[in-house]
Design an enzyme around this catalytic site. Structure first.
Site, PDB file in Angstrom:
ATOM      1  CE  LYS A  29       4.518   3.529   5.251  1.00  0.00           C
ATOM      2  NZ  LYS A  29       3.502   4.258   6.015  1.00  0.00           N
ATOM      3  NE  ARG A 124      -2.533   4.511  10.719  1.00  0.00           N
ATOM      4  CZ  ARG A 124      -1.792   4.681   9.635  1.00  0.00           C
ATOM      5  NH1 ARG A 124      -2.056   4.019   8.531  1.00  0.00           N
ATOM      6  NH2 ARG A 124      -0.801   5.540   9.641  1.00  0.00           N
ATOM      7  CG  HIS A 152      -0.735   9.652   8.870  1.00  0.00           C
ATOM      8  ND1 HIS A 152       0.275  10.057   8.024  1.00  0.00           N
ATOM      9  CD2 HIS A 152      -1.305   8.574   8.270  1.00  0.00           C
ATOM     10  CE1 HIS A 152       0.312   9.258   6.965  1.00  0.00           C
ATOM     11  NE2 HIS A 152      -0.641   8.363   7.084  1.00  0.00           N
ATOM     12  NE  ARG A 208       4.513  11.253   9.048  1.00  0.00           N
ATOM     13  CZ  ARG A 208       3.604  12.089   9.588  1.00  0.00           C
ATOM     14  NH1 ARG A 208       3.976  13.029  10.432  1.00  0.00           N
ATOM     15  NH2 ARG A 208       2.338  11.959   9.280  1.00  0.00           N
ATOM     16  CE1 TYR A 251      -2.236 -25.559 -12.347  1.00  0.00           C
ATOM     17  CE2 TYR A 251      -1.402 -23.367 -11.859  1.00  0.00           C
ATOM     18  CZ  TYR A 251      -1.236 -24.747 -11.860  1.00  0.00           C
ATOM     19  OH  TYR A 251      -0.088 -25.278 -11.381  1.00  0.00           O
ATOM     20  CB  CYS A 298       0.802 -20.144 -12.636  1.00  0.00           C
ATOM     21  SG  CYS A 298      -0.098 -20.640 -14.115  1.00  0.00           S
ATOM     22  CG  ASP A 300       6.509 -20.593  -9.837  1.00  0.00           C
ATOM     23  OD1 ASP A 300       6.769 -19.907  -8.852  1.00  0.00           O
ATOM     24  OD2 ASP A 300       6.117 -21.777  -9.780  1.00  0.00           O
TER      25      ASP A 300
END
Ligand code: PLP
Length: 365
Positions: A29, A124, A152, A208, A251, A298, A300
């Site tokens: 997942k 859950r 689970h 799992r 920044y 930042c 990027d």
């Protein structure tokens, strides 16, 4: 990102051997915890895994579109009107409530492959043991194939075993009830990575396995030596410059140079999933040495202090964000600790902007 498929396969081999005769369901997942669901699924199948699991229907459809034909279990909610896609694509769905069963029935009257999620303490999804039998019988009567029942663990990663053992007991009790009611279940599964590593006397037909298959430690309280990290996250130096005592960096001017310094800019940021919480905290590896992030991360890019390096780095030099360089190593666990989270979140957060390069090292088993 370099994804070492041989390391992944070695982790799968470790579990296959350790858990035998219990089989593995590879949990892929969230894009295989950021590692790339299609490639990881192929590697799992090449390693003998015969079942996959995802959270969402869309994730399963992506795998089918990539030509993956093994059974795929969908853990989570999907809009009932897409049940037809589940049937068409031979997916195994989780049923966790009567309401959900009734809604799905309106679209697909029979023929779906189903696992029932029993709530043994997670609170859950799924009915508790007092309400689950009736639902199981209804699923069978509907003409769905109730192939599996699972639950689970909530705290399999913690040292204290009491709660987990209680969950196992409730699960076993439910299996007894099913037997008495002559509801025949082919596939029973209960353990995640941490559970499978600790409770191998009672983990039933499948485990799992998610996090540990990626070489990520499943618990802060015990360490598994055999796990090989699958992911390395690299970048390069984009720019190097000298700054003066009193200069601020990035920044918000959160870093003020306490002395003259040499700094390097790295073209990675929170837009890639490198968490902004690592501002003034995180470290990267350059020339085999740790270099501290100064100022804010930042979208990027960010800046690191390289004043202590014997040789000034230059544009294009390798930077390791997660992984090994020389004698040094930065793990997803280390970043998680700095951020007050878990390793899972670190790798899941790496965005699609970061190219995944898949390595197959034949000399590894
Ligand atoms: C994510 C998930 C797993 C895998 O857990 P790991 O701790 O990553 O091994 C197993 N079962 C369910 C229901 C899950 O949602």
């Amino acid at each position: 990102m370099e994804i070492d498929l041989s390391a992944y396969k070695s982790n799968i081999a470790f579990f296959t051997k350790k858990l035998f005769p219990t089989k593995l369901m590879a949990v892929v997942k969230s894009n295989a915890y950021g590692h790339g669901a299609v490639e990881i699924s192929h590697a799992a199948i090449e390693s003998g895994v015969d079942r996959l699991a995802v959270a969402f229907l869309e994730e399963a459809l992506e795998l089918r579109a990539a030509g993956i034909t093994v059974p795929i279990l969908v853990f989570n909610y999907f809009n009932p009107r897409y049940a037809v896609e589940a049937l068409k694509n031979k997916l195994t769905i989780t049923i966790y409530s009567r309401r959900q069963l009734e809604e799905i029935k309106k679209h697909i009257p029979s023929g779906l492959k189903v696992h029932l999620n029993l709530d043994t303490g997670m609170r859950r999804l799924g009915p508790d043991i007092n309400n689950a039998l009736e639902l199981a019988i209804d699923i069978s009567r509907t003409g769905y194939d109730l192939e599996g029942v699972y639950t689970h663990f909530a705290v399999a990663d913690e040292k204290k075993e009491q709660f987990t053992l209680a969950q196992v007991l409730i699960y076993k009790k439910f299996l007894e009830e099913l037997k008495k009611a002559r509801v025949n279940i082919k596939i029973r599964h209960i353990a995640n990575s941490a559970g499978a590593l600790r409770f191998n006397e009672s983990i039933f037909d499948y485990a799992r396995i998610g996090v540990a298959s990626y070489g990520l430690q499943p618990s802060e309280e015990f360490y598994i030596d055999e796990l090989m990290p699958v992911l390395t996250w690299k970048s390069v130096v984009s720019y190097v410059k000298k700054i003066k005592k009193g200069d601020s960096v990035s920044y918000g001017r959160t870093f003020i140079a306490p002395r003259d310094m040499t700094v390097a800019t790295i073209p990675v940021g929170y837009g890639d999933g490198y968490n902004r919480g690592l501002s003034n905290k995180g470290e990267v590896l350059i020339s085999g040495k740790r270099c501290r992030i100064i100022g804010r991360v930042c979208m990027d890019q960010f800046v690191v202090d390289v004043s202590h390096l014997p040789q000034k780095p230059k544009m294009g030099d390798e930077v390791v964000l997660i992984g090994t360089q020389g004698e040094e190593n930065i793990t997803a666990e280390e970043l998680a600790k700095l951020l007050g989270t878990i390793n899972y979140e670190i790798t899941c957060a790496i965005t699609s902007r970061v190219p995944r390069i898949y390595l197959r090292r034949e000399n590894l088993t």
